[in-house]
Write an enzyme that holds these catalytic residues in place. Structure first.
Site, short mmCIF file in Angstrom:
data_model
loop_
_atom_site.label_atom_id
_atom_site.label_comp_id
_atom_site.label_asym_id
_atom_site.label_seq_id
_atom_site.Cartn_x
_atom_site.Cartn_y
_atom_site.Cartn_z
CG HIS A 1 45.93 35.58 58.36
ND1 HIS A 1 46.47 34.67 57.48
CD2 HIS A 1 45.60 36.67 57.62
CE1 HIS A 1 46.45 35.19 56.25
NE2 HIS A 1 45.94 36.41 56.31
CG ASP B 1 41.00 31.18 49.33
OD1 ASP B 1 40.50 32.29 49.09
OD2 ASP B 1 42.19 31.02 49.64
NE ARG C 1 39.82 38.25 45.40
CZ ARG C 1 40.47 38.16 46.58
NH1 ARG C 1 40.59 36.98 47.19
NH2 ARG C 1 40.98 39.22 47.14
CB SER D 1 40.25 35.04 50.47
OG SER D 1 41.50 34.40 50.29
CE LYS E 1 44.02 31.56 52.97
NZ LYS E 1 43.34 32.33 51.91
#
Length: 434
Positions: A82, A161, A168, A183, A187
């Site tokens: 990621h 999320d 947010r 968050s 995932k």
């Protein structure tokens, strides 16, 4: 249990219990807790913070708010990567085929770009016919058969999320480290991989502007990943200028292919080798980073990494002939050179602004529903530390709208800052957190 009591408890700096966090996430996901109460909670978390135990509880509650991927049908160790987002970031297109060619299974979920940051799925759709729309069974089969598959996030994955992230964004609570960590990691945990490697960007073109903030985030991400039972590591990398030379979907695919062919080196390859080294050592495929790097470089020299990309593209219904003949990828109608009007050394390149130039040309999304032009973007000839003569080529605008292309010329010039003295290039890989 009352949400007002939970908000007041966090407001006063107290730790929330596992049960209170589960109540909050479940209630908000179902719609029993209204936006205004969750907004107050997000602000309380931003101001008061969360302990590791609270952050883990919130991450796991979000992970379990919807479906999760069970990767047990896939044989072997599964890896995922990621990035926190940047400009010109095409590492997945290089990293995933290299690691897969070394024998590790890559079962990756990716997203689309929004704003000035690009998305892996958009880049891959530069291959005619390519799709990430597949069943879980097909996803498992592709990873088992060829060692790699990239699919989009399903609608039922981590619904908590999606709701909290949108909240947010409009309540000024995006920068909260516990909320960012929960968050991202919810995932990644829901995606089911055994090894998770994170690329945390810092600098003008990144969400985390300072190395200190990036290190806090990297430590938070890796701690929560390991507490959740996954092998996890992070790399903190510079985003004070675009990564590589190309910014724009098909242009970035061409650059990635150039790296896989062994034609291009530099920071882009170095980042992929560093991330891949962590993947292969954490997954038990190499006993040292040095050995892992040798393995990955071998996949470039023997062509296995490039062939692995071609296999993945074909398995996901794309025309993989474009892997070997990049002129088959989308190409813009106009290629407009951008010449420098100054002389000196490149002192800085405003990475975010370069991303916005590509977006101006049609290469990015202003909203999730925006259509993007896969062919357009920018190719930079000069990076930080390079000397430039007055009238020398800084880069090239790739446009399908001539007016926008001409406008982009001046916009790109404004992204560059020059100095009469040579400045050393910024350290690209700033730290590794394991």
């Amino acid at each position: 249990m009352q949400m007002t009591d939970i908000i007041a408890k966090k407001r006063d700096g107290e730790e929330l219990s596992t049960e209170e966090i589960a109540f909050m996430i479940k209630g908000y996901t179902k719609g029993d807790i209204p936006d205004y109460q969750m907004s107050a909670m997000c602000m309380a978390i931003m101001l008061r913070g969360m302990s590791d135990r609270e952050t883990l509880d919130m991450t796991m509650s979000m992970t379990n708010s919807g479906e999760t991927l069970d990767l047990s049908p896939i044989k072997g160790v599964k890896a995922d990567k990621h990035s926190t987002g940047g400009v010109g970031d095409k590492t997945s297109l290089i990293l995933c085929p290299m690691v897969s060619a070394c024998g590790m299974k890559v079962a990756k979920m990716s997203g689309r770009g929004l704003g000035h940051t690009g998305g892996t799925i958009d880049k891959l759709e530069s291959f005619p016919g390519f799709t990430t729309d597949m069943t879980e069974e097909q996803f498992y089969k592709n990873v088992n058969d060829i060692g790699i598959a990239i699919m989009g996030q399903t609608a039922d994955l981590v619904p908590a999320d999606k709701k909290i992230y949108a909240l947010r964004d409009v309540t000024g609570t995006v920068p909260s480290i516990p909320l960012i960590v929960s968050s991202i990691m919810s995932k990644k945990l829901a995606s089911g991989s055994d090894v998770i490697v994170l690329d945390v960007k810092c600098g003008s073109g990144a969400f985390m502007k300072t190395q200190d903030d990036a290190e806090k985030l990297a430590r938070g991400l890796t701690r929560i990943g390991r507490l959740a039972g996954r092998k996890c590591a992070a790399v903190i990398t510079d985003m004070d200028q675009p990564l590589g030379h190309a910014v724009g979907n098909a242009l970035e695919v061409k650059e990635a292919i150039s790296v896989l062919r062994g034609e291009e080196k530099g920071d882009l390859l170095e980042l992929c080798l560093t991330l891949g080294g962590l993947m292969l050592t954490e997954g038990g495929f190499a006993d040292s980073i040095e050995k892992a790097r040798e393995m990955m470089l071998e996949t470039i020299s023997n062509g296995k990494a490039l062939n692995k990309l071609a296999e993945m593209v074909a398995a996901q219904h794309g025309d993989n002939s474009a892997v070997f003949e990049t002129s088959l990828l989308p190409e813009a109608k106009y290629k407009i050179p951008v010449y420098s009007t100054e002389a000196g050394y490149v002192r800085g390149i405003q990475a975010e602004q370069v991303g916005l130039v590509s977006m101006h040309l049609g290469g990015g999304r202003a909203t999730k529903d925006s259509e993007i032009d896969l062919a357009v973007g920018v190719v930079l000839n000069k990076k930080i530390g390079d000397h430039v003569y007055d009238g020398e080529l800084l880069g090239t605008i790739h446009a399908n709208d001539e007016r926008k292309g001409r406008e982009a010329v001046e916009l790109l010039r404004k992204c560059y800052r020059f100095s009469s003295e040579n400045h050393s290039r910024p350290k690209f890989i700033k730290d590794i957190v394991r």
